[in-house]
Structures are given as C-alpha cells and as structure tokens.
Design a protein around this motif. Structure first.
Motif, short mmCIF file in Angstrom:
data_model
loop_
_atom_site.label_atom_id
_atom_site.label_comp_id
_atom_site.label_asym_id
_atom_site.label_seq_id
_atom_site.Cartn_x
_atom_site.Cartn_y
_atom_site.Cartn_z
N ASP A 1 8.26 -9.15 11.32
CA ASP A 1 6.84 -9.29 11.03
C ASP A 1 6.44 -8.36 9.89
N CYS A 2 7.01 -7.17 9.88
CA CYS A 2 6.75 -6.21 8.80
C CYS A 2 7.39 -6.69 7.50
N VAL A 3 8.58 -7.25 7.58
CA VAL A 3 9.26 -7.76 6.38
C VAL A 3 8.40 -8.83 5.72
N GLY A 4 7.93 -9.79 6.50
CA GLY A 4 7.10 -10.85 5.95
C GLY A 4 5.84 -10.31 5.30
N PHE A 5 5.20 -9.39 5.99
CA PHE A 5 3.98 -8.79 5.44
C PHE A 5 4.28 -8.03 4.16
N LEU A 6 5.32 -7.20 4.18
CA LEU A 6 5.63 -6.36 3.03
C LEU A 6 6.04 -7.16 1.80
N LYS A 7 6.72 -8.27 1.99
CA LYS A 7 7.09 -9.11 0.83
C LYS A 7 5.83 -9.60 0.12
N LYS A 8 4.87 -10.06 0.88
CA LYS A 8 3.61 -10.53 0.30
C LYS A 8 2.82 -9.35 -0.27
N ALA A 9 2.76 -8.27 0.48
CA ALA A 9 1.97 -7.10 0.08
C ALA A 9 2.54 -6.43 -1.17
N GLU A 10 3.86 -6.44 -1.33
CA GLU A 10 4.46 -5.86 -2.53
C GLU A 10 3.95 -6.55 -3.78
N ALA A 11 3.93 -7.87 -3.75
CA ALA A 11 3.45 -8.63 -4.90
C ALA A 11 1.98 -8.31 -5.17
N GLU A 12 1.19 -8.21 -4.11
CA GLU A 12 -0.23 -7.87 -4.27
C GLU A 12 -0.39 -6.45 -4.80
#
Length: 166
Positions: free
Chosen positions: A116-127
C-alpha cells in the motif's frame, strides 16, 4: 535521548505539545546515540501521525536525515505507516530522497512488503518532483535539503581511501 525524543517515540501527543509550546526542546535535535534520529524520525517510525504533524508545525524539518541518510519518510516506509507518508506528502516533505545506499522510501517499503505504501509512494514521488519543478519556476523556496548531512556526505566521499584493484 531527549525528553521530546521519548515523548515522540511513545506517541505522547500531549507531552510533545507541552514541550514544544514551552520551547523546552529543539524539534530538530539529533540523538547521536540513535544514529542522529530526530523526534520526527521516531514519530514517523512509530506511526504517530498527529505527533508528527505537531512536530512539523513547530519547526521539525522532514528533510533531516540520520547518519545513514534516512528521512522521516524512510522510517514511515519501513514500518508501513501510510498515514504518516500521506501527511509528509501533503506538507511537501521530500519523500523521494536517496539514503546513503541509494534507496528511496519506496524501495524500503518494497523490501518490507508494504505494498500500500509502495503504490502511494510511486504516485507521490511523481507529484513531489512536479511540485519541486513548479516551486522552482515560481521562486518558492523548499526545505528539502539537510545541509549538515549533505556536507558530511561530501566529506566522507572526499576522504575515502582508494582501493587497489588486484
């Protein structure tokens, strides 16, 4: 370990708030006995989201790193603290910094199986990267660099003993 470090690690929100309100402790103090962790590192690792929020509101810098280069985001990722990662991201904290070994928080979350953190962080990194670009274009100053750690890293690199290739 300071009183603020202990209260943050324990998730004692009221004690943290009182110490900060009275200016009794520096929210950015590094504990040399614990790899230079700050109270925010402890709150992030333990998943104390509201404690992390009040620390940041009182000047705790999410960009500060331990001696190994870990930010609060690395600790939140290690322990699967998605709420803390969301908080850090919402406050434009650097959640995409590499540690001394080159690992970002997303990699730490992968290693520990917090998908769940991996999915969030992948999106959040781009943002995070997009926000950094926008801030740069608009002249907005970001607090995303730990100057002390960067200087130590430079010194460590400059002082390494060359190894002979045999």
């Amino acid at each position: 370990m300071s009183e603020l470090h202990q209260a943050a690690a324990a998730g004692d929100f009221n004690q943290v708030e009182e110490l900060l309100r009275q200016n009794k402790c520096d929210p950015n103090q590094r504990d040399v006995d614990w790899s230079s962790k700050t109270p925010l590192h402890w709150a992030a690792a333990k998943g104390h989201t509201e404690t992390a929020r009040i620390l940041i509101e009182h000047g705790a810098r999410p960009c500060l790193r331990t001696e190994y280069g870990w930010t609060a985001a690395h600790f939140a990722a290690e322990f699967g603290r998605l709420a803390v990662l969301r908080l850090l991201h919402s406050l434009h904290a650097p959640i995409d910094k590499k540690d001394f070994c080159g690992d970002k928080p997303v990699r730490i979350a992968e290693i520990y199986g917090h998908m769940d953190c991996v999915g969030f962080l992948k999106k959040a990194e781009a943002e995070c990267q997009a926000y950094r670009l926008t801030a740069s274009q608009k002249g907005i100053t970001l607090d995303d660099t730990d100057e002390e750690w960067a200087e130590q890293g430079k010194e460590n690199k400059d002082n390494r003993i060359p190894q002979n290739n045999m």
